[in-house]
Every structure is written in structure tokens, then in C-alpha cells.
Design an enzyme around this catalytic site. Structure first.
Site, mmCIF file in Angstrom:
data_model
loop_
_atom_site.group_PDB
_atom_site.id
_atom_site.type_symbol
_atom_site.label_atom_id
_atom_site.label_comp_id
_atom_site.label_asym_id
_atom_site.label_seq_id
_atom_site.Cartn_x
_atom_site.Cartn_y
_atom_site.Cartn_z
ATOM 1 N N GLY A 58 0.943 -1.469 -0.309
ATOM 2 C CA GLY A 58 0.115 -0.227 0.010
ATOM 3 C C GLY A 58 0.681 1.409 -0.279
ATOM 4 N NE ARG B 47 4.853 9.089 1.772
ATOM 5 C CZ ARG B 47 5.101 8.844 0.548
ATOM 6 N NH1 ARG B 47 5.800 7.921 0.124
ATOM 7 N NH2 ARG B 47 4.809 10.298 -0.228
ATOM 8 N N GLY C 124 6.581 1.115 2.622
ATOM 9 C CA GLY C 124 8.436 0.841 2.223
ATOM 10 C C GLY C 124 8.676 0.366 1.158
ATOM 11 C CB ALA D 20 11.632 8.000 -12.286
ATOM 12 C CG HIS E 86 10.372 8.490 -4.716
ATOM 13 N ND1 HIS E 86 11.188 7.141 -4.786
ATOM 14 C CD2 HIS E 86 9.887 8.935 -4.189
ATOM 15 C CE1 HIS E 86 9.804 7.221 -4.074
ATOM 16 N NE2 HIS E 86 9.313 7.872 -4.320
#
Length: 175
Positions: free
Chosen positions: A11, A13, A15, A34, A50
Site C-alpha cells: 500500500g 507508504r 516502504g 521513473a 525520491h
């Protein structure tokens, strides 16, 4: 080290990106692919965060739509490709005014993986654990991403589900 395809799902956030970077750091020549586009200031800030989290020696290829065409000419220059993420790629394809055949797009991506010698670490969100989206576009997105995740997971040597920063092994083929 033999070539491997690793899918990291979870999901928001959870990690995923941090774990993907940890795995990709085992490579000597890493290409970060990306797929995000900055549509607003908040997304610009996420992209900058990021970018700052990646090792400076990694190369970056920014491509929101045509990953196969952009990656094919440089693929043999790297031993590791980190693709972050399928979620935004599928969203970009759905929202593009040109109509994309997403199943064909993901098959092309998997064919490119098979042709190359690099290990890939691929990040994607799991969107099938919540409520069914209330609108047609949301449902189409969840359906397409779910199918894309299944195709990549089937081909993958390893699949991890991230929860609270912890990797849960869903699939692991050693060798």
C-alpha cells in the site's frame, strides 16, 4: 549473480521504494526507471524526495508511458534495473489521450526483461485490498493494475508484499 525479476508490492507508504532501493543497491550498474510526472507542487516534492534518496552513481531514465522503447537501447548498459513504479505507469497509460492496450504493454515489458541480462526490481501498489472505487475510471484503474501485477508476479522470481516497512515473502525461487 544470476538475473532475477523481483516484484515489490504494498500500500501507500508501506516502504516499497526503500526496500526496492536496498535490493537494487546490490547491483554495480543500476538504472532507475521513473514513471512519475509532476502534475502539482505536492507531486514535485515527492519526486524530489525520491531523487534525493537514490545513490548519486545510479543513472535515471524518466519515462511515464513508453518504457519499452526508452529502455531497450540502454538496457545492456546495466546489470540492475529498478522500475518505480507500475502503479503510475498504468495510471499514465489510462489517462493518455492515445488509447493504450495495457495487456500488450505489460507483455512487451516482460519480453524486454526476458531479452536482457539485467536483474529487475519492480515496484507496484496493491489496490485490491480496499473498497471498490466509486467511479468508472477508478474501477478501470484497479482492474488494469491488478492484471498487470498478476502478469509481473507470475514471471517474477520473487514477490514481496510490504507492510509497515517489513517485507512479507509471497514468492521466492532460489537459483
Amino acid at each position: 549473480m544470476s538475473k532475477r525479476l523481483t516484484l515489490i508490492m504494498g500500500g501507500v507508504r508501506a516502504g516499497k521504494s526503500a526496500y526496492a532501493q536496498k535490493l537494487a543497491a546490490n547491483g554495480e550498474r543500476v538504472l532507475f526507471v521513473a514513471t512519475a510526472e509532476a502534475g502539482d507542487a505536492e507531486m514535485e516534492a515527492r519526486i524530489r524526495a525520491h531523487q534525493a534518496s537514490r545513490p548519486a552513481e545510479w543513472d535515471t531514465l524518466e519515462e511515464p508511458l513508453d518504457i519499452v522503447t526508452a529502455l531497450a537501447p540502454v538496457l545492456h548498459d546495466y546489470d540492475t534495473v529498478l522500475l518505480d513504479c507500475l502503479t503510475l505507469w498504468v495510471s499514465n497509460l489510462l489517462l493518455d489521450e492515445r488509447r493504450h492496450d495495457i495487456p500488450s504493454e505489460v507483455q512487451g515489458l516482460m519480453e524486454l526483461y526476458r531479452q536482457g541480462g539485467a536483474s529487475w526490481v519492480v515496484v507496484s501498489n496493491e489496490v485490491g485490498l480496499g473498497v471498490v472505487p466509486a467511479n468508472e475510471l477508478g474501477r478501470a484503474f484497479a482492474d488494469e493494475l491488478g492484471r498487470v501485477n498478476q502478469v509481473v508476479a507470475e514471471e517474477a522470481d520473487a514477490v514481496y508484499f510490504m507492510a509497515a516497512g517489513l517485507p512479507l515473502v509471497l514468492k521466492e525461487q532460489i537459483g
